[in-house]
Design a protein around this motif. Structure first.
Motif, PDB file in Angstrom:
ATOM      1  N   THR A 166     -27.225  -7.848 -34.354  1.00  0.00           N
ATOM      2  CA  THR A 166     -27.842  -6.837 -35.228  1.00  0.00           C
ATOM      3  C   THR A 166     -27.804  -5.468 -34.580  1.00  0.00           C
ATOM      4  OG1 THR A 166     -29.312  -8.521 -36.153  1.00  0.00           O
ATOM      5  CG2 THR A 166     -29.946  -6.223 -36.470  1.00  0.00           C
ATOM      6  N   LEU A 179     -24.292  -4.079 -34.722  1.00  0.00           N
ATOM      7  CA  LEU A 179     -23.943  -3.531 -36.038  1.00  0.00           C
ATOM      8  C   LEU A 179     -24.595  -2.166 -36.255  1.00  0.00           C
ATOM      9  CD1 LEU A 179     -24.179  -6.722 -38.287  1.00  0.00           C
ATOM     10  CD2 LEU A 179     -22.110  -5.530 -37.576  1.00  0.00           C
ATOM     11  N   ASN A 180     -25.884  -2.046 -35.897  1.00  0.00           N
ATOM     12  CA  ASN A 180     -26.571  -0.763 -36.070  1.00  0.00           C
ATOM     13  C   ASN A 180     -25.915   0.333 -35.245  1.00  0.00           C
ATOM     14  OD1 ASN A 180     -28.407  -2.016 -37.764  1.00  0.00           O
ATOM     15  ND2 ASN A 180     -29.926  -2.347 -36.149  1.00  0.00           N
ATOM     16  N   ARG A 189     -22.731   0.487 -34.156  1.00  0.00           N
ATOM     17  CA  ARG A 189     -21.409   0.853 -34.677  1.00  0.00           C
ATOM     18  C   ARG A 189     -21.503   1.625 -35.987  1.00  0.00           C
ATOM     19  NH1 ARG A 189     -17.499  -4.382 -33.280  1.00  0.00           N
ATOM     20  NH2 ARG A 189     -17.594  -4.113 -30.997  1.00  0.00           N
ATOM     21  N   GLN A 190     -22.482   1.314 -36.819  1.00  0.00           N
ATOM     22  CA  GLN A 190     -22.660   2.064 -38.054  1.00  0.00           C
ATOM     23  C   GLN A 190     -23.138   3.480 -37.759  1.00  0.00           C
ATOM     24  OE1 GLN A 190     -25.319  -0.384 -40.318  1.00  0.00           O
ATOM     25  NE2 GLN A 190     -23.713  -1.813 -40.984  1.00  0.00           N
ATOM     26  N   ALA A 191     -24.012   3.632 -36.752  1.00  0.00           N
ATOM     27  CA  ALA A 191     -24.462   4.969 -36.381  1.00  0.00           C
ATOM     28  C   ALA A 191     -23.327   5.796 -35.802  1.00  0.00           C
ATOM     29  CB  ALA A 191     -25.610   4.861 -35.365  1.00  0.00           C
ATOM     30  N   ALA A 217     -20.116   5.369 -36.586  1.00  0.00           N
ATOM     31  CA  ALA A 217     -19.228   5.671 -37.713  1.00  0.00           C
ATOM     32  C   ALA A 217     -19.789   6.792 -38.577  1.00  0.00           C
ATOM     33  CB  ALA A 217     -19.015   4.411 -38.558  1.00  0.00           C
ATOM     34  N   ALA A 218     -21.127   6.866 -38.712  1.00  0.00           N
ATOM     35  CA  ALA A 218     -21.742   7.914 -39.528  1.00  0.00           C
ATOM     36  C   ALA A 218     -21.865   9.236 -38.787  1.00  0.00           C
ATOM     37  CB  ALA A 218     -23.120   7.456 -39.995  1.00  0.00           C
ATOM     38  N   ARG A 267     -23.946   9.876 -36.307  1.00  0.00           N
ATOM     39  CA  ARG A 267     -25.274  10.130 -35.751  1.00  0.00           C
ATOM     40  C   ARG A 267     -25.290   9.956 -34.241  1.00  0.00           C
ATOM     41  NH1 ARG A 267     -26.546   6.614 -39.978  1.00  0.00           N
ATOM     42  NH2 ARG A 267     -27.166   5.005 -38.493  1.00  0.00           N
TER      43      ARG A 267
END
Length: 420
Positions: free
Chosen positions: A219, A222-223, A225-227, A229-230, A232
Motif C-alpha cells: 500500500t 502504491l501511494n 508511486r502515485q505521488a 507520478a502526480a 507531489r
C-alpha cells in the motif's frame, strides 16, 4: 436616617454594582480579561524529505558452514572461537596418516607406469624398421603400438590417482572458505568426522559490510508511486541513502545504500522485502539484531508540516485543527494529511502560508471565539511545546506580517514601520 447619609449610601451601591459588572464580564475590562490565551505555530511551506521507517533485521553479507570433505579423527583446532579469520586460513587438521600413505602409493604406481613407456616406445621403433625388411609381421607391429598406447594411458591414470590422493591429503587441513567472524566449534579434537556430514564444524559470517532486510507494505509503495507520478514528490535519485535506528533508539553513525527490492509481493502478508547494505568496520552490528531502517524515498516541495498534537478528528472521522485567523478569531478547518514525518503530519490541503495553528489551549476555545495567540516552538524530538514567546500577537500585527511576507519589504523602509 439623615438626609446627609442617603447620598453616601447611594454612592456605595453604585460602586458595588460597577464592581459586579466588571466581575461578570459585562463591561469592556471584563471581556478583555476573559479572552483566552492559546499557543500557536505559524506555518510556512518547505521542502520535506519523505522518509520511510521500516522494521527489519541485520543479516551477514556472506555465510559459510564449514564441513569436512574427508573422513578421519580431528587432531587439532587451529582458530580462536569468535575471532576473525581470512579466506584460506587453516581451521582444523584431520589425522593425515592414511591419506599420506595413499598419496605415496599413488606416486609409486605412477613411477611404475612411467617406467613401462620407454620399453614399449623402443619396441615400436624397432618393429617399424624390421617390417620394411619383412622381418616381422604387420600384426606384431600393431601389437607393439597398442602396448605403447596402453603404457601411456597407464601413466595418465596414475597421474590422476596421484592428484586425487594429493587433494584428499590437502583436505585433511580444513581451511576457511571466506573471510569473516568464526563461531564456536561444534566438535573438539578427537572427534570422528565424515566427508560432507550434516553437522557443520563451525560457521563463518562476513559482517563487514552487513545487510539489513526490511519489509515494506504494498500500500505504501502504491501511494509513493502515485505521488511521484502526480508530481507531489520528487524521487531522491539513483543512489538512495539509508540510515539505521538501533534497538536502543540511537542512530547508527554510518549511512548505507539500498541494494535491491523484491519484484513480487507476498500473498499472505501483502509486503515485499527491501535490502540495504551498511559498512560495519567496528563490528557494532551483529546478525539477527532488530533495527529500523530510515529510507529516503523522495522530496515533497512546497509542503506543510502540521504538529500532530494540533490535529484531532471530528464526528465524521475527518482530521481537523483550530486556527487563529487574521481577525484574532478561532476557526476550525478540515485538513488533508498524508504520512507522518517525525512528530508532524505532512499536509497537502486546508492550510496556507502564515496560518497560525493552535498547538496548546485548544480545549479553552471554540470556533468563532476571540483569542490571544502566543507563538510557540515545538521540540522536534518529543513533539511537545519547548518554549513560548512572551506576550501575545495582536491580530493586526499578524495581518501586517502576512502582508509584508507576501508583498516584500515596504518601499518606505523603517520609517513606514515606525509610522504604522
Amino acid at each position: 436616617m439623615t438626609a446627609g447619609a442617603r447620598p453616601a449610601i447611594g454612592l456605595a451601591l453604585a460602586c458595588m454594582l460597577s464592581a459586579c459588572d466588571s466581575q461578570d464580564g459585562s463591561g469592556p475590562s471584563g471581556a478583555a480579561a476573559r479572552r483566552p490565551q492559546v499557543s500557536v505555530v505559524t506555518l510556512h511551506p518547505q521542502s520535506v524529505t519523505i522518509t520511510a521507517e521500516l522494521p527489519g533485521r541485520t543479516t551477514a553479507s556472506l555465510v559459510a558452514e564449514v564441513r569436512p570433505q574427508v573422513g578421519g579423527i580431528i587432531q587439532t583446532r587451529l582458530f580462536q572461537e569468535g575471532g576473525e579469520v581470512k579466506e584460506g586460513d587453516a581451521l582444523y587438521r584431520i589425522d593425515p596418516a592414511s591419506y599420506q600413505a595413499a598419496s605415496d602409493s599413488a606416486l609409486a604406481a605412477l613411477q611404475k607406469a612411467q617406467a613401462a613407456v620407454p620399453s614399449a616406445q623402443a619396441k615400436v621403433e624397432r618393429y617399424q624398421g624390421l617390417i620394411k625388411q619383412n622381418a616381422v609381421s604387420k600384426q606384431d607391429l600393431d601389437d607393439a603400438v597398442a602396448s605403447l598406447a596402453q603404457a601411456r594411458a597407464d601413466v595418465a591414470s596414475a597421474k590422476a590417482t596421484v592428484e586425487t590422493a594429493r587433494i584428499n591429503l590437502d583436505y585433511t587441513t580444513i581451511r576457511a572458505p571466506i573471510s569473516g567472524r568464526v563461531d564456536k566449534s561444534t566438535l573438539t579434537p578427537g572427534a570422528l568426522v565424515t566427508a560432507s556430514q550434516e553437522t557443520a564444524l563451525t560457521t563463518i559470517r562476513k559482517i563487514d559490510p552487513i545487510n539489513v532486510d526490511v519489509t515494506q507494505s504494498s500500500t505504501n509503495l502504491l501511494n509513493l508511486r502515485q505521488a511521484i507520478a502526480a508530481g507531489r514528490i520528487k524521487i531522491s535519485g539513483a543512489n538512495i541513502s539509508v540510515k539505521l535506528k538501533l534497538e536502543n533508539g540511537t542512530i547508527y553513525p554510518l549511512a548505507g545504500k539500498l541494494e535491491f527490492a523484491e519484484s513480487s509481493v507476498s500473498e499472505t502478508t501483502g509486503t515485499y522485502s527491501v535490502r540495504a547494505e551498511f559498512p560495519n568496520p567496528d563490528r557494532l552490528l551483529l546478525p539477527g539484531m532488530y533495527v529500523r531502517a530510515l529510507i529516503e524515498e523522495g522530496v515533497a516541495d512546497n509542503s506543510f508540516l502540521v504538529p500532530q498534537r494540533a490535529v484531532s478528528r471530528n464526528t465524521k472521522g475527518e482530521p481537523t485543527a483550530l486556527f487563529v485567523n487574521g481577525d484574532g478569531k478561532v476557526e476550525e478547518r478540515v485538513l488533508t494529511i498524508g504520512q507522518s514525518v517525525g512528530n508532524s503530519w505532512l499536509t497537502s490541503g486546508g492550510v496556507a502560508d502564515n496560518d497560525r495553528i493552535i498547538v496548546e489551549g485548544s480545549q479553552l476555545v471554540r470556533p468563532g471565539q476571540a483569542a490571544d495567540a502566543v507563538e510557540a516552538i515545538i521540540d522536534e524530538t518529543t513533539g511537545e511545546v519547548r518554549e513560548r514567546r512572551q506576550g501575545s500577537i495582536p491580530a493586526h500585527e499578524h495581518m501586517r506580517t502576512a502582508r509584508n511576507s507576501a508583498n516584500g519589504p515596504s518601499a518606505d523602509g523603517p520609517a513606514a514601520a515606525a509610522k504604522d
